[in-house]
Design an enzyme around this catalytic site. Structure first.
Site, PDB file in Angstrom:
ATOM      1  N   ASP A   1       1.941 -16.093   5.971  1.00 42.44           N
ATOM      2  CA  ASP A   1       1.499 -17.474   5.715  1.00 42.44           C
ATOM      3  C   ASP A   1       1.539 -17.809   4.230  1.00 42.44           C
ATOM      4  O   ASP A   1       1.884 -18.928   3.845  1.00 42.44           O
ATOM      5  CB  ASP A   1       0.086 -17.678   6.271  1.00 42.44           C
ATOM      6  CG  ASP A   1       0.065 -17.732   7.795  1.00 42.44           C
ATOM      7  OD1 ASP A   1      -1.023 -17.599   8.367  1.00 42.44           O
ATOM      8  OD2 ASP A   1       1.155 -17.888   8.390  1.00 42.44           O
TER       9      ASP A   1
ATOM     10  N   ALA B   1       3.308  -1.111   4.616  1.00 43.73           N
ATOM     11  CA  ALA B   1       2.775  -1.195   5.986  1.00 43.73           C
ATOM     12  C   ALA B   1       2.339  -2.601   6.366  1.00 43.73           C
ATOM     13  O   ALA B   1       2.361  -2.966   7.553  1.00 43.73           O
ATOM     14  CB  ALA B   1       1.618  -0.222   6.142  1.00 43.73           C
TER      15      ALA B   1
ATOM     16  N   ARG C   1       5.176  10.947  -2.436  1.00 38.48           N
ATOM     17  CA  ARG C   1       4.927  10.520  -1.058  1.00 38.48           C
ATOM     18  C   ARG C   1       6.161  10.744  -0.191  1.00 38.48           C
ATOM     19  O   ARG C   1       7.210  10.143  -0.426  1.00 38.48           O
ATOM     20  CB  ARG C   1       4.549   9.046  -1.030  1.00 38.48           C
ATOM     21  CG  ARG C   1       4.389   8.493   0.365  1.00 38.48           C
ATOM     22  CD  ARG C   1       4.365   6.993   0.378  1.00 38.48           C
ATOM     23  NE  ARG C   1       4.193   6.490   1.752  1.00 38.48           N
ATOM     24  CZ  ARG C   1       4.440   5.244   2.110  1.00 38.48           C
ATOM     25  NH1 ARG C   1       4.872   4.374   1.209  1.00 38.48           N
ATOM     26  NH2 ARG C   1       4.270   4.872   3.364  1.00 38.48           N
TER      27      ARG C   1
ATOM     28  N   HIS D   1      12.825  -2.841   1.446  1.00 40.23           N
ATOM     29  CA  HIS D   1      12.281  -1.580   1.942  1.00 40.23           C
ATOM     30  C   HIS D   1      13.161  -0.450   1.416  1.00 40.23           C
ATOM     31  O   HIS D   1      14.404  -0.538   1.477  1.00 40.23           O
ATOM     32  CB  HIS D   1      12.262  -1.546   3.467  1.00 40.23           C
ATOM     33  CG  HIS D   1      11.441  -2.653   4.066  1.00 40.23           C
ATOM     34  ND1 HIS D   1      10.066  -2.650   4.072  1.00 40.23           N
ATOM     35  CD2 HIS D   1      11.809  -3.824   4.640  1.00 40.23           C
ATOM     36  CE1 HIS D   1       9.628  -3.751   4.644  1.00 40.23           C
ATOM     37  NE2 HIS D   1      10.660  -4.486   4.990  1.00 40.23           N
ATOM     38  N   ILE D   2      12.543   0.596   0.949  1.00 39.22           N
ATOM     39  CA  ILE D   2      13.291   1.748   0.448  1.00 39.22           C
ATOM     40  C   ILE D   2      14.073   2.389   1.599  1.00 39.22           C
ATOM     41  O   ILE D   2      15.250   2.725   1.470  1.00 39.22           O
ATOM     42  CB  ILE D   2      12.321   2.759  -0.210  1.00 39.22           C
ATOM     43  CG1 ILE D   2      11.701   2.130  -1.477  1.00 39.22           C
ATOM     44  CG2 ILE D   2      13.009   4.081  -0.517  1.00 39.22           C
ATOM     45  CD1 ILE D   2      10.522   2.913  -2.033  1.00 39.22           C
TER      46      ILE D   2
ATOM     47  N   PRO E   1       0.788  -1.227   0.000  1.00 39.63           N
ATOM     48  CA  PRO E   1       0.000   0.000   0.000  1.00 39.63           C
ATOM     49  C   PRO E   1       0.818   1.273   0.000  1.00 39.63           C
ATOM     50  O   PRO E   1       1.884   1.345   0.589  1.00 39.63           O
ATOM     51  CB  PRO E   1      -0.830  -0.102   1.291  1.00 39.63           C
ATOM     52  CG  PRO E   1      -0.140  -1.116   2.122  1.00 39.63           C
ATOM     53  CD  PRO E   1       0.566  -2.046   1.187  1.00 39.63           C
ATOM     54  N   ASN E   2       0.257   2.261  -0.677  1.00 47.39           N
ATOM     55  CA  ASN E   2       0.785   3.624  -0.772  1.00 47.39           C
ATOM     56  C   ASN E   2       2.004   3.760  -1.670  1.00 47.39           C
ATOM     57  O   ASN E   2       2.433   4.881  -1.960  1.00 47.39           O
ATOM     58  CB  ASN E   2       1.085   4.206   0.621  1.00 47.39           C
ATOM     59  CG  ASN E   2      -0.151   4.253   1.492  1.00 47.39           C
ATOM     60  OD1 ASN E   2      -1.134   4.901   1.138  1.00 47.39           O
ATOM     61  ND2 ASN E   2      -0.129   3.546   2.618  1.00 47.39           N
TER      62      ASN E   2
ATOM     63  N   ARG F   1      13.918   3.722  11.915  1.00 45.92           N
ATOM     64  CA  ARG F   1      12.716   4.539  12.007  1.00 45.92           C
ATOM     65  C   ARG F   1      12.010   4.313  13.340  1.00 45.92           C
ATOM     66  O   ARG F   1      12.542   3.649  14.229  1.00 45.92           O
ATOM     67  CB  ARG F   1      11.814   4.256  10.799  1.00 45.92           C
ATOM     68  CG  ARG F   1      12.495   4.644   9.473  1.00 45.92           C
ATOM     69  CD  ARG F   1      11.597   4.440   8.283  1.00 45.92           C
ATOM     70  NE  ARG F   1      10.394   5.268   8.363  1.00 45.92           N
ATOM     71  CZ  ARG F   1       9.402   5.157   7.459  1.00 45.92           C
ATOM     72  NH1 ARG F   1       9.481   4.275   6.471  1.00 45.92           N
ATOM     73  NH2 ARG F   1       8.340   5.923   7.561  1.00 45.92           N
TER      74      ARG F   1
ATOM     75  N   GLU G   1      12.862  -9.535   0.839  1.00 41.55           N
ATOM     76  CA  GLU G   1      12.071  -8.447   1.420  1.00 41.55           C
ATOM     77  C   GLU G   1      12.808  -7.141   1.161  1.00 41.55           C
ATOM     78  O   GLU G   1      14.016  -7.058   1.420  1.00 41.55           O
ATOM     79  CB  GLU G   1      11.919  -8.682   2.921  1.00 41.55           C
ATOM     80  CG  GLU G   1      11.174  -7.610   3.675  1.00 41.55           C
ATOM     81  CD  GLU G   1      11.157  -7.868   5.183  1.00 41.55           C
ATOM     82  OE1 GLU G   1      11.572  -8.965   5.614  1.00 41.55           O
ATOM     83  OE2 GLU G   1      10.732  -6.971   5.912  1.00 41.55           O
TER      84      GLU G   1
ATOM     85  N   ASN H   1       8.022  -5.623  -1.428  1.00 42.09           N
ATOM     86  CA  ASN H   1       7.978  -4.512  -0.487  1.00 42.09           C
ATOM     87  C   ASN H   1       6.554  -4.467   0.042  1.00 42.09           C
ATOM     88  O   ASN H   1       5.676  -3.863  -0.570  1.00 42.09           O
ATOM     89  CB  ASN H   1       8.346  -3.190  -1.142  1.00 42.09           C
ATOM     90  CG  ASN H   1       8.363  -2.054  -0.123  1.00 42.09           C
ATOM     91  OD1 ASN H   1       7.853  -2.198   0.990  1.00 42.09           O
ATOM     92  ND2 ASN H   1       8.948  -0.930  -0.513  1.00 42.09           N
TER      93      ASN H   1
HETATM   94  C1  DHK Z   1       7.362   1.498   2.709  1.00 41.23           C
HETATM   95  C2  DHK Z   1       6.235   1.837   3.386  1.00 41.23           C
HETATM   96  O1  DHK Z   1       5.122   2.192   2.763  1.00 41.23           O
HETATM   97  C3  DHK Z   1       6.207   1.883   4.847  1.00 41.23           C
HETATM   98  O2  DHK Z   1       4.956   1.501   5.389  1.00 41.23           O
HETATM   99  C4  DHK Z   1       7.299   1.016   5.421  1.00 41.23           C
HETATM  100  C5  DHK Z   1       8.540   0.933   3.359  1.00 41.23           C
HETATM  101  C6  DHK Z   1       8.624   1.334   4.781  1.00 41.23           C
HETATM  102  C7  DHK Z   1       9.818   1.259   2.607  1.00 41.23           C
HETATM  103  O3  DHK Z   1      10.779   1.776   3.211  1.00 41.23           O
HETATM  104  O4  DHK Z   1       9.812   0.953   1.395  1.00 41.23           O
HETATM  105  O5  DHK Z   1       7.362   1.182   6.737  1.00 41.23           O
END
Ligand code: DHK
Length: 146
Positions: free
Chosen positions: A86, A76, A19, A99-100, A11-12, A106, A97, A73
């Site tokens: 699962d 959230a 963002r 994460h940017i 998401p997002n 954090r 996995e 990624n």
């Molecule tokens: C991306 C998100 O949207 C956050 O919810 C994570 C992750 C971090 C990222 O660093 O790509 O906490």
């Protein structure tokens, strides 16, 4: 037929580029996809993003049958979704996995990842370039094994 790498985004992440640029930079998700396809060097790649947990789970199920590796990624959902954990447990290939940001630098709610319990490797903090590193690592793991 060569099985694709699945690059799945939670998401997002569709809002990358605008963002919280101080955290995620100004690279758009489309630009991240292009970086992944370049890193894949001709191997098929399924690049997807969803704000819906069930859709990510359906794509993981698809990857179980059709894919050779997963770069994910979960955004959230990393910190909340046992359902994604699962589903990933069923995947037979490498799971990276991604994460940017460096989630461990954090706020505390970003420090406990369900996905890390099953991931082959975790890449966090390299910015958007981390996706290309993850795809390259997936290719290497597929070619040479763990
Ligand atoms: C991306 C998100 O949207 C956050 O919810 C994570 C992750 C971090 C990222 O660093 O790509 O906490």
């Amino acid at each position: 037929m060569t099985k694709p790498i699945y690059v799945l985004n939670g998401p997002n992440l569709n809002r990358l580029g605008t963002r919280e640029p101080h955290l995620y930079g100004s690279t758009t998700l489309a630009e991240v996809e292009a970086m992944c396809r370049e890193a894949a060097g001709g191997r098929p790649l399924e690049f997807r993003q969803s704000n819906r947990e069930y859709e990510l789970i359906d794509w993981i199920h698809e990857a179980i049958d059709e894919g050779c590796a997963i770069v994910i990624n979960p955004a959230a959902f990393t910190f909340t979704s046992m359902a994604i954990l699962d589903a990933l447990k069923m995947f037979p290939g490498p799971v990276i996995e991604l994460h940017i940001t460096n989630i461990h630098r954090r706020e505390p709610m970003y420090h406990r990842s369900y996905v890390s319990l099953v991931a082959t490797a975790v890449i966090a903090g390299l910015g958007p370039r981390g996706y290309a590193v993850a795809v390259a690592a997936a290719l290497d793991l597929i070619a040479s094994g763990p």
